[in-house]
Design an enzyme around this catalytic site. Structure first.
Site, PDB file in Angstrom:
ATOM      1  N   GLU A 188      33.973  41.564  34.179  1.00  0.00           N
ATOM      2  CA  GLU A 188      34.174  40.353  33.372  1.00  0.00           C
ATOM      3  C   GLU A 188      34.119  39.181  34.338  1.00  0.00           C
ATOM      4  O   GLU A 188      34.970  39.081  35.221  1.00  0.00           O
ATOM      5  CB  GLU A 188      35.534  40.376  32.663  1.00  0.00           C
ATOM      6  CG  GLU A 188      35.637  41.392  31.555  1.00  0.00           C
ATOM      7  CD  GLU A 188      34.655  41.165  30.435  1.00  0.00           C
ATOM      8  OE1 GLU A 188      34.105  40.052  30.307  1.00  0.00           O
ATOM      9  OE2 GLU A 188      34.393  42.124  29.690  1.00  0.00           O
ATOM     10  N   ASN A 201      43.633  33.611  38.166  1.00  0.00           N
ATOM     11  CA  ASN A 201      43.842  32.625  37.100  1.00  0.00           C
ATOM     12  C   ASN A 201      44.603  33.178  35.891  1.00  0.00           C
ATOM     13  O   ASN A 201      45.190  32.421  35.137  1.00  0.00           O
ATOM     14  CB  ASN A 201      42.517  31.965  36.695  1.00  0.00           C
ATOM     15  CG  ASN A 201      41.595  32.894  35.974  1.00  0.00           C
ATOM     16  OD1 ASN A 201      41.664  34.114  36.144  1.00  0.00           O
ATOM     17  ND2 ASN A 201      40.710  32.348  35.158  1.00  0.00           N
ATOM     18  N   CYS A 223      38.208  31.335  32.516  1.00  0.00           N
ATOM     19  CA  CYS A 223      36.827  31.776  32.350  1.00  0.00           C
ATOM     20  C   CYS A 223      36.258  31.265  31.031  1.00  0.00           C
ATOM     21  O   CYS A 223      35.060  31.078  30.890  1.00  0.00           O
ATOM     22  CB  CYS A 223      36.759  33.295  32.406  1.00  0.00           C
ATOM     23  SG  CYS A 223      37.931  34.065  31.311  1.00  0.00           S
TER      24      CYS A 223
HETATM   25  P1  NAP Z   1      36.927  36.358  43.030  1.00  0.00           P
HETATM   26  O1  NAP Z   1      36.921  35.551  44.264  1.00  0.00           O
HETATM   27  O2  NAP Z   1      35.703  37.110  42.691  1.00  0.00           O
HETATM   28  O3  NAP Z   1      38.178  37.341  43.150  1.00  0.00           O
HETATM   29  C1  NAP Z   1      38.539  38.219  42.119  1.00  0.00           C
HETATM   30  C2  NAP Z   1      39.216  39.425  42.722  1.00  0.00           C
HETATM   31  O4  NAP Z   1      38.257  40.159  43.482  1.00  0.00           O
HETATM   32  C3  NAP Z   1      40.348  39.077  43.681  1.00  0.00           C
HETATM   33  O5  NAP Z   1      41.374  40.024  43.548  1.00  0.00           O
HETATM   34  C4  NAP Z   1      39.665  39.197  45.032  1.00  0.00           C
HETATM   35  O6  NAP Z   1      40.574  39.452  46.093  1.00  0.00           O
HETATM   36  C5  NAP Z   1      38.757  40.387  44.788  1.00  0.00           C
HETATM   37  N1  NAP Z   1      37.644  40.496  45.727  1.00  0.00           N
HETATM   38  C6  NAP Z   1      37.075  39.539  46.478  1.00  0.00           C
HETATM   39  N2  NAP Z   1      36.089  40.057  47.250  1.00  0.00           N
HETATM   40  C7  NAP Z   1      36.038  41.381  46.977  1.00  0.00           C
HETATM   41  C8  NAP Z   1      35.243  42.469  47.460  1.00  0.00           C
HETATM   42  N3  NAP Z   1      34.278  42.276  48.362  1.00  0.00           N
HETATM   43  N4  NAP Z   1      35.456  43.699  46.978  1.00  0.00           N
HETATM   44  C9  NAP Z   1      36.407  43.906  46.039  1.00  0.00           C
HETATM   45  N5  NAP Z   1      37.213  42.927  45.565  1.00  0.00           N
HETATM   46  C10 NAP Z   1      37.020  41.672  46.002  1.00  0.00           C
HETATM   47  O7  NAP Z   1      37.258  35.462  41.763  1.00  0.00           O
HETATM   48  P2  NAP Z   1      38.416  34.378  41.605  1.00  0.00           P
HETATM   49  O8  NAP Z   1      37.976  33.118  42.251  1.00  0.00           O
HETATM   50  O9  NAP Z   1      39.704  34.974  42.011  1.00  0.00           O
HETATM   51  O10 NAP Z   1      38.477  34.197  40.022  1.00  0.00           O
HETATM   52  C11 NAP Z   1      37.786  33.205  39.344  1.00  0.00           C
HETATM   53  C12 NAP Z   1      36.585  33.793  38.634  1.00  0.00           C
HETATM   54  O11 NAP Z   1      37.010  34.789  37.714  1.00  0.00           O
HETATM   55  C13 NAP Z   1      35.831  32.768  37.813  1.00  0.00           C
HETATM   56  O12 NAP Z   1      34.458  32.938  37.989  1.00  0.00           O
HETATM   57  C14 NAP Z   1      36.233  33.117  36.380  1.00  0.00           C
HETATM   58  O13 NAP Z   1      35.307  32.718  35.397  1.00  0.00           O
HETATM   59  C15 NAP Z   1      36.374  34.595  36.470  1.00  0.00           C
HETATM   60  N6  NAP Z   1      37.198  35.111  35.367  1.00  0.00           N
HETATM   61  C16 NAP Z   1      36.566  35.813  34.375  1.00  0.00           C
HETATM   62  C17 NAP Z   1      37.299  36.290  33.295  1.00  0.00           C
HETATM   63  C18 NAP Z   1      36.617  37.082  32.200  1.00  0.00           C
HETATM   64  O14 NAP Z   1      37.297  37.851  31.524  1.00  0.00           O
HETATM   65  N7  NAP Z   1      35.319  36.931  31.985  1.00  0.00           N
HETATM   66  C19 NAP Z   1      38.669  36.049  33.227  1.00  0.00           C
HETATM   67  C20 NAP Z   1      39.263  35.326  34.257  1.00  0.00           C
HETATM   68  C21 NAP Z   1      38.519  34.870  35.332  1.00  0.00           C
HETATM   69  P3  NAP Z   1      41.243  38.300  46.995  1.00  0.00           P
HETATM   70  O15 NAP Z   1      41.040  37.002  46.296  1.00  0.00           O
HETATM   71  O16 NAP Z   1      42.664  38.693  47.084  1.00  0.00           O
HETATM   72  O17 NAP Z   1      40.561  38.370  48.322  1.00  0.00           O
END
Ligand code: NAP
Length: 497
Positions: free
Chosen positions: A252, A154, A286
């Site tokens: 985060e 995102n 987020c």
């Molecule tokens: P996600 O599914 O957790 O993915 C985030 C990253 O982690 C991706 O690069 C993903 O790779 C990787 N990943 C997935 N499974 C993993 C594993 N088992 N081991 C290591 N890495 C792994 O999250 P998303 O859907 O992309 O992002 C949305 C979330 O991010 C929301 O909950 C949002 O609130 C949060 N967010 C938080 C902040 C903050 O600063 N607090 C900022 C932005 C977003 P792949 O997708 O390539 O498989």
């Protein structure tokens, strides 16, 4: 003219080389359904190669004086500035966010480059009196070694700059795994690092899935820190694994952010703040506002004005400057949003607007969702507790300021909150009592500036912060140094008279 990529397939950037990987998958523009490029699906072996290169390179990099390391970041900042429009358009194509927001995100990266470059001449430690005569004491920041950065789709460039720039200026080498959905910013930023003259092996980009590449990084013994931004489920699993290895981990994660509108608020201003923070990036931030906690005296006025302004929001391809709402990242995201619309209805919240997948003649293959407003929600409903990650906002009426604070804090997350009021006493009470890492007064829940710490309390994180000078704490170890120039053995706590 719209920006284009020179290649049909991206390559990993390892040890300063562009390395081809056979397996790949398509990167899809969510506004059009068209393939933009193929992204490698790397193996754990590719991670090992990158870590090996990073480990060798980091030893030299740590010896380069920090002001010289910072010179590279200044050049990165200037190159990003020169290419701002190209980067922004590519960002809109891979992620969907409207071009105005994409430009804002790229600007955040540029700001971070110059800010962290400045840290090259600070990286402050402390000198402090020693308790013994003829003895000198100080603390200093040291690089940690090889750091692993895992980022979500995102904010494909800003979040990576929050993490990699402090890591690099502090003397670390980086392995970066961007989200598979949005790899183009990583490819572009790696090219910029190359052009800026970053020594080989200091920034390595390994494309691929979380379950293979991310997992290999988490398990690699030579990666000393994992800095992760993403969902709570993934973050918790990573933290548990890192815990077993005593590996430092910075998380985060999600939010369930609220705007509070008090009875004395400037309602028109509150409407603007809510629209921007609830529906910007189609609610896929987020820090997105997904709850509005409204004093019952202004509830009907707020509903009326919000509905009127929501009708004006134009949906469509983010490259068209007229559009305010871009697509949802993928079909899975839309299915999740749809399931929460049903949950909201079943729970008894009243749907005032939206609630459906949006399409028109020129956007048949894109994935869009109409801005959605529920009202008469209450704090215990799932739509008021769980992260939806879409353009859905729920109004929760309250009777008092105290109740508003309680409702705001009554969720497991603690990222961002906001209050609209003209009462200065309430402003100060609110900034004290709102249990979130970020608080806004008379502004929406989004809009962080890079020189302040970014992150949240409770289930949003594990106590670390991205951006701000606080980011350096993630990527450095503190070393305490004592120099005794008395010429004799002086024992601390014992030879003190
Ligand atoms: P996600 O599914 O957790 O993915 C985030 C990253 O982690 C991706 O690069 C993903 O790779 C990787 N990943 C997935 N499974 C993993 C594993 N088992 N081991 C290591 N890495 C792994 O999250 P998303 O859907 O992309 O992002 C949305 C979330 O991010 C929301 O909950 C949002 O609130 C949060 N967010 C938080 C902040 C903050 O600063 N607090 C900022 C932005 C977003 P792949 O997708 O390539 O498989």
């Amino acid at each position: 003219m719209t920006a284009t990529l020179q290649t049909k397939k991206l390559r990993n950037f390892i040890d300063g080389d562009w390395v081809e990987v056979e397996a790949s998958t398509a990167v899809i523009n969510p506004a059009t359904g068209e393939e933009i490029v193929q992204v490698p699906l790397s193996s754990s072996e590719n991670v090992h190669q990158a870590v090996y290169a990073a480990k060798q390179a980091q030893k030299e990099w740590a010896l380069v004086p920090a002001p010289q390391r910072a010179e590279v970041l200044y050049r990165v900042g200037y190159l990003m500035k020169e290419r701002k429009e190209r980067l922004s358009q590519l960002l809109t194509m891979e992620n969907g966010k409207v071009i105005e927001e994409a430009r804002g995100e790229v600007q955040e990266g540029i700001d971070m480059a110059f800010y962290m470059a400045g840290e090259g001449r600070r990286l402050f430690g402390q000198t402090t009196p020693a308790e013994l005569k003829d003895k000198f004491a100080m603390s200093q920041r040291c690089p940690v070694g090889v750091v692993g950065i895992i980022t979500p789709w995102n904010f494909p460039i800003a979040i990576a700059t929050w993490k990699s720039f402090p890591a690099i200026v502090a003397g670390n080498a980086v392995i970066w795994k961007p989200a598979t959905e949005t790899p183009i910013m990583a490819y572009e930023l790696a090219s910029i690092f190359e052009e800026a003259g970053l020594p080989k092996g200091i920034m390595n980009v390994v494309f691929g899935t979380g379950s293979t590449v991310g997992d290999a990084m988490v398990h690699h013994e030579d990666i000393r820190i994992i800095s992760f931004t993403g969902s709570n489920d993934t973050g918790r699993n990573i933290a548990a694994e890192c815990g077993k290895q005593l590996k430092k981990v910075s998380l985060e994660m999600g939010g369930k952010n609220a705007v509070i509108v008090m009875e004395d608020a400037d309602v028109d201003l509150a409407v603007e703040g809510i629209l921007w923070s609830a529906f910007g990036t189609s609610g896929q931030r987020c820090t997105a506002c997904s709850r509005v906690i409204v004093h019952e005296d202004v509830k009907s006025t707020l509903e009326e004005r919000l509905l009127a302004e929501m009708e004006k929001l134009t949906i469509g391809n983010g490259l068209d400057e007229r559009n305010k709402i871009g697509p949802i990242i993928n079909q899975k995201g839309v299915e999740k949003i749809k399931s929460y619309i049903q949950i909201g209805k079943d729970e008894g919240a009243k749907l005032l607007a939206g609630g459906y997948e949006w399409k028109d003649d020129s956007h048949q293959d894109g994935i869009f969702f109409a801005p959605t407003l529920f009202t008469d929600a209450n704090s215990s409903m799932r739509i008021a507790q769980e992260e939806i990650f879409g353009p859905v906002v729920s109004l929760i009426p309250v009777e008092s300021f105290e109740e508003a604070i309680k409702v705001n804090n009554g969720v497991t997350f603690g990222l961002s909150s906001s209050i609209f009021t003209k009462d200065v006493n309430r402003v100060f009470q609110a900034q004290r009592d709102l249990d979130t890492g970020i608080v806004y007064v008379n502004a929406g829940t989004t809009g962080a500036e890079i020189h302040l710490p970014f992150g949240g309390t409770k289930g949003t994180g594990n106590g670390h912060r991205d951006s701000g000078v606080q980011a350096l704490d993630v990527f450095t170890e503190w070393k305490a140094v004592y120099v005794d120039y008395s010429g004799k053995l002086q024992r601390a706590q014992i030879d003190v008279d």
